[in-house]
Design an enzyme around this catalytic site. Structure first.
Site, mmCIF file in Angstrom:
data_model
loop_
_atom_site.group_PDB
_atom_site.id
_atom_site.type_symbol
_atom_site.label_atom_id
_atom_site.label_comp_id
_atom_site.label_asym_id
_atom_site.label_seq_id
_atom_site.Cartn_x
_atom_site.Cartn_y
_atom_site.Cartn_z
ATOM 1 N N ARG B 135 31.574 34.091 57.938
ATOM 2 C CA ARG B 135 31.455 35.484 58.374
ATOM 3 C C ARG B 135 31.382 35.677 59.885
ATOM 4 O O ARG B 135 31.211 36.786 60.344
ATOM 5 C CB ARG B 135 30.261 36.147 57.684
ATOM 6 C CG ARG B 135 30.410 36.135 56.173
ATOM 7 C CD ARG B 135 29.522 37.098 55.439
ATOM 8 N NE ARG B 135 29.940 37.184 54.058
ATOM 9 C CZ ARG B 135 29.410 36.475 53.056
ATOM 10 N NH1 ARG B 135 28.423 35.653 53.272
ATOM 11 N NH2 ARG B 135 29.869 36.602 51.840
ATOM 12 N N GLU B 197 22.953 27.841 41.822
ATOM 13 C CA GLU B 197 21.839 27.793 40.874
ATOM 14 C C GLU B 197 21.331 26.362 40.729
ATOM 15 O O GLU B 197 20.892 25.959 39.670
ATOM 16 C CB GLU B 197 22.303 28.310 39.517
ATOM 17 C CG GLU B 197 22.899 29.698 39.557
ATOM 18 C CD GLU B 197 21.854 30.801 39.658
ATOM 19 O OE1 GLU B 197 20.812 30.700 38.999
ATOM 20 O OE2 GLU B 197 22.078 31.743 40.415
ATOM 21 N N ASN B 279 18.699 36.136 44.558
ATOM 22 C CA ASN B 279 18.012 36.202 43.266
ATOM 23 C C ASN B 279 17.162 34.955 43.038
ATOM 24 O O ASN B 279 17.405 33.911 43.619
ATOM 25 C CB ASN B 279 19.026 36.376 42.127
ATOM 26 C CG ASN B 279 19.916 35.166 41.968
ATOM 27 O OD1 ASN B 279 20.564 34.737 42.901
ATOM 28 N ND2 ASN B 279 19.934 34.585 40.787
ATOM 29 N N ASP B 321 20.846 39.171 38.538
ATOM 30 C CA ASP B 321 21.476 38.583 39.717
ATOM 31 C C ASP B 321 21.667 39.616 40.821
ATOM 32 O O ASP B 321 22.679 39.623 41.504
ATOM 33 C CB ASP B 321 22.818 37.917 39.350
ATOM 34 C CG ASP B 321 23.280 36.929 40.420
ATOM 35 O OD1 ASP B 321 22.520 36.704 41.385
ATOM 36 O OD2 ASP B 321 24.391 36.406 40.308
ATOM 37 N N ASP B 323 20.899 40.117 44.030
ATOM 38 C CA ASP B 323 20.435 39.554 45.295
ATOM 39 C C ASP B 323 19.902 40.658 46.195
ATOM 40 O O ASP B 323 20.437 41.765 46.188
ATOM 41 C CB ASP B 323 21.614 38.900 46.037
ATOM 42 C CG ASP B 323 21.972 37.542 45.471
ATOM 43 O OD1 ASP B 323 21.111 36.926 44.844
ATOM 44 O OD2 ASP B 323 23.114 37.110 45.671
ATOM 45 N N ASN B 418 27.834 44.845 47.895
ATOM 46 C CA ASN B 418 27.624 43.415 48.096
ATOM 47 C C ASN B 418 27.389 43.156 49.578
ATOM 48 O O ASN B 418 26.811 43.968 50.285
ATOM 49 C CB ASN B 418 28.804 42.618 47.512
ATOM 50 C CG ASN B 418 28.425 41.189 47.208
ATOM 51 O OD1 ASN B 418 28.286 40.367 48.099
ATOM 52 N ND2 ASN B 418 28.241 40.877 45.934
ATOM 53 N N TRP B 494 35.407 45.380 49.734
ATOM 54 C CA TRP B 494 34.719 44.106 50.012
ATOM 55 C C TRP B 494 34.667 43.815 51.514
ATOM 56 O O TRP B 494 34.354 42.725 51.948
ATOM 57 C CB TRP B 494 35.417 42.958 49.249
ATOM 58 C CG TRP B 494 34.494 41.829 48.904
ATOM 59 C CD1 TRP B 494 34.427 40.608 49.512
ATOM 60 C CD2 TRP B 494 33.502 41.809 47.864
ATOM 61 N NE1 TRP B 494 33.451 39.840 48.922
ATOM 62 C CE2 TRP B 494 32.873 40.556 47.908
ATOM 63 C CE3 TRP B 494 33.077 42.755 46.909
ATOM 64 C CZ2 TRP B 494 31.845 40.202 47.027
ATOM 65 C CZ3 TRP B 494 32.059 42.392 46.034
ATOM 66 C CH2 TRP B 494 31.458 41.134 46.104
ATOM 67 N N ALA B 558 34.376 36.719 46.695
ATOM 68 C CA ALA B 558 33.851 36.515 45.341
ATOM 69 C C ALA B 558 34.637 37.270 44.266
ATOM 70 O O ALA B 558 34.710 36.822 43.137
ATOM 71 C CB ALA B 558 32.380 36.919 45.295
#
Lengths: 301, 587
Positions: B135, B197, B279, B321, B323, B418, B494, B558
Site C-alpha cells: 500500500r 488464521e 478479527n 470476520d 476486522d 474495507n 476497492w 481481496a
C-alpha cells in the site's frame, strides 16, 4: 496448454522446472515429482536434508515401479485442501515466479500424497452448482486415519472418556479439528484446559515438559511421538470422541484432471503395494499402526 | 527489462539527483506534519498524518476538471501484476510508488521516466493471506521505507534505491507479512503486521527511522507484554490490557489474532497513533466467549512510549470476520459554539462511528450501508445490539457431520467498507466513504480437510444485494449521520478517495475509471479509463504552478479471491500495473 508448455520448453531450453505432466512425459523425463507436506512427521519430513516419512517411502515405491527417479515437491500447507490442490497440483502458486525465465512453467507435483479420499469432498458443489474440485482427480486410497489421544500416565491413570479434560490440561494443534472439538463440544466444558500449539510435536514436547497431561492429534502423528519418546510413561488412550463430526477418513492421492492416465497407472501400483503388505511394512518401520482404507475393508481382499 | 543479480535488483540512474532541475531536500518531521498544507509534495500516507486525504489545491475544480488529461503513464512491467493498492508519494520531482510483490519504483514526476526500482526477493514457501499487494512507502530524511510480504521493513536510499537498512518485524514462517504503508512520527517508523488464521498476535512497533533500531513493541491482544528499549536494553513496558484471561477463555489469548494489517493514522493534536486491529482468532466465535480484547478495535497509542491510551471496540466478540482495522481520521467540528475534537471511522461491520479523540468516548454512530443484519443497532456507548440469530453457527452443532445451518449476514465479511481509505473535506465538512452493499451466506462445513486431516471449514459465499450495484460512494455528514449524496457502482469499490478544495472528490473503480465528482452534489464531472481496475488511492500535488493528480491502476486485491455471485460481476476485469498522472493543459 500442452502446446504452450512445449513451446516454452523449446524456446527456453529444459530448465528442470516441474509442471505437472502427462504420463508419457513423466516416463520420458526419467523423473517423477511427488508432492508431500513439508516438515510433517511421520508422513513427510527431512533429516539432515534427506526426505523421510511414510509418504516419501510410498513415493519411492511408485517411482521404482516405473523405473523413475523420485524428486520431492515440498508443499507448504495453505489454509485448506482446496488451496493446496490449486497451488501444487493444477495451477501453481502465484508467488512461484521465475525472474530470469518469466515463461517458465510453475512448479507442480505430478502426484500429490496425503490427499483425503472422500467422494463427498470430490463431488462437492458450490452455490452455483459447479464442482469445486473439478480440476483434480482424487484417487488411490492407501491408509485410514483417525484421532488419537496420548497421555502422561504419571498425571492420569487412564483416559476412559474425554470428560477428564474438564480437569486435566490437553494440548492440540491450533486451528485443527481437535482444537474445535475441545473448545466447543459439551458446552465448552473442556475449553479452559485446551492448550494450543503450532504443531502436534510441540504439543507432545509440552507434555514431556509437564505443561499438559495429554495431547490429541492424528493417530499416526501420536504413534510417532510415542515411538520417538521411547518412554512407557506416555501411553495411548482408549477413549472415544462422542459427538465429534469426522472420526475417521481415508488418505489417497491427487493428480491434475488433465493427467488422469498418470493417476490410473499410479493407482495400479499402489493397490499392489497395499495388497502385498508393502505399505503396512512401511508404516511399521516408523512404529505406526496401519489401518486399511475403507475401500479395502469393505471389499474382500 | 534489466538484468537482475544478487539478492535484490536495483536499477539506478544517477540522474535521479537532478530530476527536472529540482534539488532534492531530505524529508523532515515538519514536512510530514505540515503535509496537508504544503501542496508541492506528498510525504505521508493520507496527505497529512491525520489521513484526511484533503488537498487545498483548487486549480483543478468543478469548472476546469473536464479539460484534465493524462500526461504520462508508467508501467510496473514484468509478470508481476495482480492488485495495485499503493498510494504514491511525491518529493522534489520524484514519485515513490510501490507495486505488487513488494516492489518500489522511483519515477520522474515530469516525464514518467523510471529512476530506479527495487525488487524485494521473497523467500520460497511464503503464504501471505489475501493477495500480494503493497500500500505504499514512508519517506524520511533521505530514505524510502516500506514493508515486505515476508514481514521486513526495508529502508532504501531515496537517490539510488540501494538498501540502507533492513529489519525483520516478524517471522513470515509463522504466517506474518506486511502490506500497509509504514508511518513516520517524530523520527520513528511505525508499523503493524498482517497475518492469517495461523495463530498470530497483532502488534504495533516503532523503529528509529534513520537506523532501523527498534524502540518499542506493543501487542494488541490482552495479556501480552509490551517492551521498550532504553539505552539498547529491552525493558518490560506493561501487559496490554493489564493481565491475561479477562476477556478470553483458556489460552486462546496466546494466539488471539487482532492483526494490525492496515497500519494507522497519527493525530498531532493529542499525540496519538490511531491503529486498528483485525478479527480475533480462531474464526468461530463460539470457541472464545468474551469480548476478546483488543480485537476488532481502534487503539490510541502514545508514539513515544508505545502505551495504549484508550481503545474502542467496534465488534466485541466478533463472529463475522469484521476486522476493526479501518482508518480513524481526526477532525474538528463546531457544536453549540464549541470545538469538538473528534475522529471518525467507517467499520467493516457497516456502522460509522464518531469518537471523542481525546479519550475514545463514543459520540454517535450510524449505519453507512443500506442494510445491516448482524446487529439491530448501537447502544449509548456504541456497543452493538446483536441479532443473535445472525451469528454463524456453533461448531458443536455440526457434530453429526452434516452441513451446519446457514446464516445470511450483512455486510459480508469483506465489509461495508474495507481497507480503502475515505476522505474528509474541510470545505464541505463531509466524509466521502467508499462502501459496498453485499451479504454473505455462512455455515460450518464439515466436508473439509486441512493438511491431510479432517477439518471443520467455514463455508461462505458473498452475494450482492441488488442487481445493479455493489459499490456506493457516499457523502456522509458526521454531525447528523445523514447521507448527503451517493454514487452507485456496478462492481465493488476497492480504491481510496481524494477530496480537494476544487470542490472535487476522486475515486477509481474496478471498471478502470478514475472518476471526479462534485463534492457537494455528487454529480460526475470527470472520468477516464486507465485500462485496468483501480484499487489504489489518488493523490494531488503542485509542481511549477500546475496541479497534478496521480493514481495507480491494476485490478486485484481481496475481491477476486472470493467466489460466489460477486465473482460473476468482476471476472471480465483485466489485471494491470501502472501509474497514471493527469493535469490541465497549459493555456
Amino acid at each position: 496448454m500442452r502446446l504452450l508448455v512445449l513451446l516454452a520448453v523449446l524456446t527456453l531450453g529444459w530448465t528442470g522446472t516441474a509442471q505437472a505432466r502427462y504420463y508419457d512425459d513423466v516416463i520420458a523425463s526419467g523423473v517423477i515429482y511427488i508432492g508431500a507436506y513439508k516438515n510433517f512427521p511421520p508422513y513427510s519430513f527431512e533429516v539432515d536434508g534427506k526426505p523421510q516419512g511414510v509418504d516419501i517411502e510410498i513415493g519411492h515405491r511408485i517411482a521404482e515401479a516405473f523405473g523413475l527417479k523420485m524428486k520431492v515437491h515440498w508443499i507448504t500447507p495453505d489454509e485448506n485442501l482446496e488451496d493446496d490442490l490449486r497451488n501444487n497440483v493444477w495451477k501453481g502458486h502465484y508467488l512461484d515466479k521465475d525472474e530470469a525465465n518469466p515463461l517458465a512453467a510453475k512448479h507442480l507435483a505430478d502426484v500429490m500424497m496425503r490427499v483425503p479420499y472422500d467422494r463427498e469432498y470430490a463431488f462437492k458443489r458450490d452455490d452455483q452448482g459447479l464442482l469445486i474440485n473439478e480440476q483434480v482427480v482424487l484417487f488411490g486410497p492407501y491408509q485410514r486415519e483417525r484421532w488419537q489421544v496420548a497421555f502422561d500416565s504419571e498425571k492420569l491413570e487412564r483416559v476412559g472418556t474425554v470428560a477428564v479434560f474438564q480437569y486435566h490440561p490437553i494440548g492440540v494443534e491450533i486451528d485443527s479439528l481437535p482444537d474445535f472439538y475441545l473448545t466447543s463440544a459439551f458446552g465448552g466444558q473442556m475449553r479452559k484446559n485446551t492448550h494450543h500449539f503450532f504443531s502436534n510435536s510441540e504439543a507432545f514436547a509440552a507434555m514431556q515438559a509437564g505443561k499438559v497431561d495429554a495431547v490429541m492429534g492424528m493417530r499416526a502423528e501420536v504413534d510417532w511421538q510415542i515411538g520417538q519418546a521411547g518412554d512407557p510413561r506416555y501411553k495411548l488412550a482408549e477413549n472415544g470422541f462422542p459427538s465429534m463430526g469426522k472420526q475417521q477418513w481415508d488418505i489417497g492421492m491427487a493428480v491434475s484432471q488433465r493427467y488422469r492416465q498418470l493417476g490410473n497407472e499410479v493407482d495400479v501400483v499402489v493397490e499392489r503395494l497395499i495388497r502385498n503388505g508393502e505399505i503396512e511394512k512401511i508404516y511399521s518401520s516408523y512404529n505406526l499402526r496401519y489401518e486399511l482404507p475403507g475401500l479395502y475393508q469393505d471389499v474382500a481382499q | 527489462m534489466k538484468k537482475f543479480s544478487g539478492s535484490f535488483a536495483v536499477t539506478a540512474l544517477v540522474a535521479a539527483m537532478s530530476v527536472s532541475g529540482v534539488s532534492q531536500a531530505n524529508v523532515t518531521d515538519k514536512d510530514i506534519l505540515q503535509d496537508q498544507k504544503t501542496v508541492e509534495d506528498v510525504v505521508s500516507n493520507g496527505l497529512g498524518p491525520r489521513g484526511q486525504r484533503y488537498s487545498p489545491l483548487d486549480k483543478i475544480n468543478t469548472d476546469t476538471v473536464k479539460d484534465m488529461r493524462p500526461v504520462w503513464s508508467f508501467s510496473f512491467g514484468g509478470e508481476k501484476q495482480r492488485g495495485q493498492e499503493s498510494q504514491p508519494m511525491v518529493k522534489d520531482g520524484v514519485m515513490y510508488v510501490t507495486a505488487s510483490y513488494s516492489r518500489v519504483f522511483a519515477v520522474d514526476t515530469k516525464t514518467g521516466e523510471e529512476l530506479w526500482e527495487y525488487n524485494a526477493r521473497l523467500p520460497d514457501g511464503i503464504m501471505p493471506c489475501c493477495d500480494v499487494i503493497n500500500r505504499g512507502v514512508a519517506l524520511y530524511d533521505d530514505l524510502v521505507i516500506f514493508g515486505t510480504l515476508d514481514a521486513k521493513l526495508v529502508a532504501l536510499d531515496a537517490k539510488t534505491g540501494k538498501v540502507k537498512w533492513k529489519k525483520t518485524v516478524a517471522d513470515y514462517k509463522e504466517g506474518y507479512s506486511i502490506t500497509a504503508a509504514p508511518m513516520i512520527v517524530n523520527g520513528k517508523v511505525i508499523t503493524g503486521v498482517s497475518g492469517g488464521e495461523f495463530g498470530i498476535v497483532g502488534k504495533a512497533e516503532a523503529y528509529d527511522a534513520k537506523t532501523g533500531k527498534i524502540l518499542w513493541t506493543r501487542p494488541t491482544v490482552e495479556g501480552h507484554m509490551g517492551y521498550i528499549w532504553k539505552d539498547g536494553k529491552k525493558v518490560e513496558n506493561g501487559i496490554s490490557g493489564g493481565k491475561a484471561g479477562q476477556t478470553w477463555p483458556g489460552d486462546l489469548w496466546k494466539s488471539g489474532g487482532a492483526a494490525t494489517w492496515l497500519g494507522g493514522t497519527y493525530d498531532p493534536d493529542t499525540n496519538s497513533l490511531f491503529i486498528g486491529t483485525g478479527n480475533p482468532a480462531p474464526w468461530n466465535s463460539h470457541m472464545r466467549p468474551g469480548d476478546n480484547l483488543f480485537s476488532s478495535s481502534r487503539l490510541a497509542i502514545d508514539p513515544d512510549t508505545g502505551k495504549i491510551k484508550w481503545h474502542f471496540q467496534t465488534t466485541p466478540h466478533d463472529g463475522w470476520d469484521y476486522d476493526g482495522v479501518n482508518e480513524l481520521i481526526a477532525f474538528d467540528y463546531q457544536e453549540g459554539g464549541k470545538t469538538v475534537k473528534a475522529a471518525a471511522t467507517a467499520d467493516r461491520n457497516g456502522f460509522m462511528y464518531v469518537l471523542n479523540r481525546t479519550n475514545g468516548d463514543f459520540i454517535r454512530g450510524f449505519p453507512f450501508v443500506d442494510e445491516i443484519s448482524w446487529a439491530k443497532g448501537l447502544d449509548k456507548k456504541g456497543r452493538p445490539i446483536y441479532n443473535e440469530e445472525m451469528r454463524p453457527g456453533n461448531p458443536s452443532a455440526s457434530e453429526d457431520g452434516k452441513k451446519g445451518s446457514s446464516v445470511h449476514a450483512v455486510p459480508a465479511f469483506l465489509g461495508g467498507k474495507n481497507w480503502m481509505p475515505m476522505a474528509y473535506s474541510q470545505d464541505t465538512e463531509l466524509f466521502y466513504v467508499p462502501s459496498n452493499e453485499w451479504g454473505m451466506d455462512i455455515w460450518n462445513e464439515p466436508t473439509a480437510y486441512k493438511k491431510g486431516a479432517a477439518y471443520l471449514g467455514a463455508g461462505f459465499t458473498i452475494k450482492p444485494l441488488t442487481e445493479d450495484h455493489i459499490g456506493v460512494l457516499r457523502a456522509m455528514d458526521p454531525k447528523t449521520g445523514k447521507e448527503v449524496w451517493r454514487y452507485q457502482n456496478f462492481s465493488p469499490l476497492w480504491g481510496g478517495v481524494l477530496t480537494t478544495a476544487g470542490n472535487l472528490v476522486f475515486i477509481g473503480t474496478p471498471e478502470g475509471y478514475l472518476k471526479g465528482f462534485d463534492a457537494k452534489t455528487g454529480e460526475v464531472k470527470y472520468q477516464f479509463n486507465t485500462g485496468s481496475g483501480i484499487v489504489g488511492s489518488p493523490i494531488t500535488w503542485e509542481q511549477d504552478g500546475e496541479q497534478f493528480i496521480s493514481v495507480v491502476s491494476g485490478w486485484g486485491g481481496a475481491v477476486p479471491l472470493w467466489g460466489g455471485e460477486v465473482a460473476k460481476r468482476i471476472k471480465h476485469l483485466n489485471q494491470g500495473g501502472s501509474v497514471w498522472t493527469f493535469k490541465l493543459p497549459k493555456s
